[in-house]
Write an enzyme that holds these catalytic residues in place. Sequence first.
Site, PDB file in Angstrom:
ATOM      1  CE1 TYR A   1      -3.610   2.677   0.933  1.00 32.66           C
ATOM      2  CE2 TYR A   1      -1.770   3.641   2.147  1.00 32.66           C
ATOM      3  CZ  TYR A   1      -3.029   3.756   1.591  1.00 32.66           C
ATOM      4  OH  TYR A   1      -3.704   4.943   1.680  1.00 32.66           O
TER       5      TYR A   1
ATOM      6  CD  GLU B   1      -6.010   4.823  -1.161  1.00 31.56           C
ATOM      7  OE1 GLU B   1      -5.630   5.132  -0.018  1.00 31.56           O
ATOM      8  OE2 GLU B   1      -7.007   4.122  -1.360  1.00 31.56           O
TER       9      GLU B   1
END
Lengths: 381, 290
Positions: free
Chosen positions: A101, A189
């Site tokens: 992530y 993201e």
Amino acid sequence: MNIHEYQAKEILRGFGVPIPAGKIATTPVEAEAIAKELGVAVMVKAQVHAGGRGKAGGVKFCKNPAEAKEKATAILGMQIKGLTVEKVLVTVAADIGSEAYVGIIVDRQRKKPVFMVSAAGGIDIEQVAAQTPEKILYLPVDTRYGLRGFEAMRMGFFLYSDVKLAKQAAKIMQQLYAAFMASGCSLAEINPLVATPTGELIAVDGKMVVDDNELDRHADIEALRDVSSEAPSEVDARNCNLTFIKLDGNVGCVVNGAGLAMATMDLVKYYGGEPANFLDIGGSSNPEKVVNALRIITADPNVKCILFNIFGGITRTDDVANGIVTATKANPLKVPIVIRLTGTNEEIAMKILTENGFSASADMDEAVVKAVAMAKGGQAA
Amino acid sequence: MSIFINKDTKLVVQGITGRDGSFHTKQAMEYGTNVVAGVTPGKGGQMFEGTVPIFNNVYDAVAKTGANTSVIYVPPMGAADAIMEAVDAGCATVVCITEGVPVLDMTRVYPFVKEKGARLIGPNCPGVISPGQAKVGIIPGRICIPGNVGVVSRSGTLTYEVVYQLTRAGIGQTTCVGIGGDPINGTNFIDCLDAFEKDPNTHAVAMMGEIGGTDEQEAADFVKNKMTKPVVGFIAGQTAPPGRRMGHAGAIISGSAGTAAEKIEAFKAAGIGVAVRPMDFVELIKAKLK
């Protein structure tokens, strides 16, 4: 403003981030054609402004074009958190070795953009943060310097022990940061950032949220806005420079100032009513804004009573009064209206309203109690 | 006494010839604020209302007039630059009224202001008023009276509402500060609470917060651990749906941090009187002042 995954990926690709090939489809036949063109196994992914698309069944793996058509048929038109899926992204299915992530968010405590990176990717990062915070590296960036090389490398090595992967990751951090700053984001993201078994990094999903205050600088991003994903009344309000959020109640609220608007909704609820909306007509008033506000609110069939709560500072209450008179002359109201106004030019406003058959009070609580009673079909107290 | 602005405030207005800037400068002058200069690039040498000299930049304004405080009414895309100019030119206090300043701009401004040791209030705020002394910003002067209550708020018109109710009940104020509704602002609740705690004339504080972020929770900790003066608080947005931006960029409930319920709990735990409705401030403050 939210933009779709496919739009975020296009921006990231422009900054050099490795993105799997793919195209957008609005029909199953298009999805099939794209899958055929890509010539490999694909993912069909719902493009809606909602999290949890995978869990809702909006993201499917397809071995061949026929399957892509079949899955697209199922996904197009499905509802995810109340939003109808109108587009799917058909994209090359990555060969997954590991998932990380990588995200940047403007952090109000640190007053900086902060990178959050974790080798535990692919799942809900909030869950990782809550359960295993040690698996996340937080790295605040001083925007006056930008992301420095050693900071990017530190994150690269936090994710990967292999130097080649760490270097690739560091480069992606720089590219993501550049895209984040250049697009005026409040969040960007990549989740997951996939390492393939052959040692390549690829951004399998991307998300960007752009600061609404930046849109004047970024006509290209404003152009990405998907109005089909918003309530039509909210789009209408934005075009009239009003801040409007539709809710489920029956007391239509017109207020100046966000804080007072929230406090008014709270007070409606306190006195046993339900607000139909949040609506801030903003500071500098003109009668036109009030006319638009009334038009938007009365379009909601749930609204049984309209409540004005105006505290005139910059807003001139006579402007508001004139707006009410103009709007109701053009389109007579079918529901009762309760007006509270005080502040700048209050005497003039009261005179305008009285002469046109309206009554108004200067007390907020009194007005709210009256509006709640009228919305319930009762008489004014 | 008061906080941030007072009789010694010498104000320069950045954007003095704009629509909002000129209107509110006249209001501030009528209120008795010492407006010493205005800045509009290209209009240097002209006069505002025949009495206030206009300069091309803040440096000239400070050098020629001794301005120590700036108020900013410039458009949002230029506001960050205007703040840094005011601070760099030596203004100790800068109040930015402008709404819509990009948050990434503020990530550059904030550390710059801190390093220079200046006080920034806002952006996206109604400003500051010390009743009877000075008014910097857009808070209507006639709703305030001098007194012993400090007021601090993230909102504009909601602040007016509460101040108006206090004034109607005869409760005056030392200073009212609107800190603004943006995610990154120069002055937070704690800065104001700390200043009110140190101000001998302030006997109690009224604080209006909103949903979003954790500033109110941190303020509650400060009240509990560092303050001797009584505080009464209110949170707007008790009925706001999660995930939606309620006008202010900061007013959004996300994750577990930022709900009204959490903030009210934090207030209660810190011994802060909780006003359920804006009107409740009157009785709660009255009781605290006794």
